[in-house]
Scaffold this active site. Structure first.
Site, PDB file in Angstrom:
ATOM      1  N   SER A 218       0.793  -1.235   0.000  1.00  0.00           N
ATOM      2  CA  SER A 218       0.000   0.000   0.000  1.00  0.00           C
ATOM      3  C   SER A 218       0.826   1.286   0.000  1.00  0.00           C
ATOM      4  CB  SER A 218      -0.936   0.012   1.203  1.00  0.00           C
ATOM      5  OG  SER A 218      -2.104  -0.668   0.877  1.00  0.00           O
TER       6      SER A 218
ATOM      7  N   LYS B  23       0.402   3.634  -2.757  1.00  0.00           N
ATOM      8  CA  LYS B  23      -0.796   4.480  -2.919  1.00  0.00           C
ATOM      9  C   LYS B  23      -0.465   5.981  -3.032  1.00  0.00           C
ATOM     10  CE  LYS B  23      -4.234   1.187  -1.297  1.00  0.00           C
ATOM     11  NZ  LYS B  23      -4.435   0.255  -0.223  1.00  0.00           N
TER      12      LYS B  23
ATOM     13  N   TYR C  40      -2.988  -2.276 -10.501  1.00  0.00           N
ATOM     14  CA  TYR C  40      -2.974  -2.189  -9.040  1.00  0.00           C
ATOM     15  C   TYR C  40      -2.158  -3.326  -8.423  1.00  0.00           C
ATOM     16  CZ  TYR C  40      -4.523  -2.225  -4.222  1.00  0.00           C
ATOM     17  OH  TYR C  40      -4.525  -2.234  -2.854  1.00  0.00           O
TER      18      TYR C  40
ATOM     19  N   TYR D   9      -4.098   3.261   7.617  1.00  0.00           N
ATOM     20  CA  TYR D   9      -5.354   2.513   7.639  1.00  0.00           C
ATOM     21  C   TYR D   9      -6.313   3.138   8.656  1.00  0.00           C
ATOM     22  CZ  TYR D   9      -2.358  -0.895   5.278  1.00  0.00           C
ATOM     23  OH  TYR D   9      -1.486  -1.513   4.427  1.00  0.00           O
TER      24      TYR D   9
ATOM     25  N   VAL E 142       1.195  -3.882   3.882  1.00  0.00           N
ATOM     26  CA  VAL E 142       1.071  -5.171   4.575  1.00  0.00           C
ATOM     27  C   VAL E 142       2.314  -6.063   4.492  1.00  0.00           C
ATOM     28  CG1 VAL E 142      -1.444  -5.380   4.603  1.00  0.00           C
ATOM     29  CG2 VAL E 142      -0.162  -6.167   2.621  1.00  0.00           C
TER      30      VAL E 142
END
Ligand code: GLU
Length: 305
Positions: free
Chosen positions: A61, A64, A189, A241, A259
């Site tokens: 992530s 992102k 992605y 998160y 993660v």
């Protein structure tokens, strides 16, 4: 500074056993839970590190904010804001019902999976391959590494076990919030999440964001300072998160976790920080990594508040 990092690393090593390595895809469960490293790049170009900081792992992530940057560079702030909102959802990153009402672009943000999937669809380029190569090249520049690549085994594992992300993407499509070929956007992605980085690369990305878009030392500008403000603000409110609020209180700097166990943190005007420790807490954040950042923030007065 090296001594401080060594000491804090040892003080936080005990937290590793409280966390669990991600196992939602078989490839990630193979990570060594005891790996623990930190790398810092100061705005004046100084590098300091401790522990297993050269080990490589997948960005997950932490890509992102890079997807957000690429979408902002390609489309401008207003166009991106029209497609994906800026509010913290308070829900897990792969939540299906991000709001109690019908799905609305204002209810997602670029740091949750739905938002990041929309960002993938906003990357400009003639073909999918060209679009992905542009993302890879921006990632390489931000990471200070020319040779940056995708971990094929993790990518294939993500793709083979990506039912939840597929569901999120098709849900977006059904609400008219995603343009283009859904499978192609998803492939982008999955591949983006599988880019390999190290603590040093994460520290470099953080240092460019801390330096408002310029590479420390060379001063080369990679993106306008207004975009650094945009990305850092989103990281501050949504980067960790559904633990972002607590992280803001305990650590107080913009940051993004993944993660695989990486954390990229930005101390504006001061430094970029890269951490690796794959044992995660229940929200998906590196458990010992957050403790380490908390102690570092106290020692160096890093909180922006
Ligand atoms: N590839 C992961 C997923 O979307 C990224 C998870 C993460 O690092 O938050 O499921």
């Amino acid at each position: 500074m090296e001594e401080l990092l060594e000491r804090l690393l040892e003080e936080c090593r005990c937290y590793i056993q409280e966390g669990h390595v991600a196992d939602y895809i078989p490839e990630l469960s193979k990570s060594d839970p005891d790996a623990f490293g930190i790398y810092i790049i100061n705005s004046d170009g100084r590098h300091t590190w401790a522990g297993d900081c050269r080990q490589s792992f997948t960005i997950q992530s932490i890509v992102k904010p890079i997807l957000l940057l690429q979408a902002l560079l390609d489309n401008g702030m207003e166009a991106v804001q029209r497609r994906v909102g800026m509010e913290a959802t308070g829900k897990p990153f792969d939540a299906i019902n991000s709001s109690d009402q019908a799905l609305d672009s204002g209810h997602i943000n670029p740091m949750v999976n739905m938002g990041a999937i929309v960002m993938c669809s906003l990357i400009k380029g003639g073909t999918y391959e060209e679009r992905f190569q542009r993302l890879l090249s921006l990632t390489g520049k931000l990471a200070g590494e020319e040779e940056i690549g995708v971990d094929e085994a993790v990518y294939l594992s993500e793709k083979a076990h990506g039912s939840r992300n597929r569901a999120l993407a098709y849900l977006l499509k059904s609400y008219g919030l995603l343009e283009g070929d859904v499978e192609e956007v998803l492939d982008c992605y999955f591949r983006a999440c599988s880019i390999r980085v190290s603590c040093k690369a994460l520290a470099h990305i953080g240092a460019v964001l801390a330096n408002r878009g310029r590479i420390p030392l060379t001063n080369e500008r990679i993106f306008p300072s207004a975009l650094a403000r945009y990305v850092n603000a989103i990281l501050m409110t949504c980067g960790m998160y559904d633990g972002s609020g607590e992280f803001a209180v305990r650590v107080g700097v913009p940051a993004k976790s993944g993660v695989a166990g990486g954390i990229m943190a930005v101390a504006p005007t001061r430094m970029g920080i890269g951490i690796y420790s794959p044992a995660l807490d229940e929200k998906g954040n590196s458990l010992a990594g957050i403790r380490l950042l908390e102690k570092l923030s106290q020692e160096l007065y890093l909180s922006i508040f």
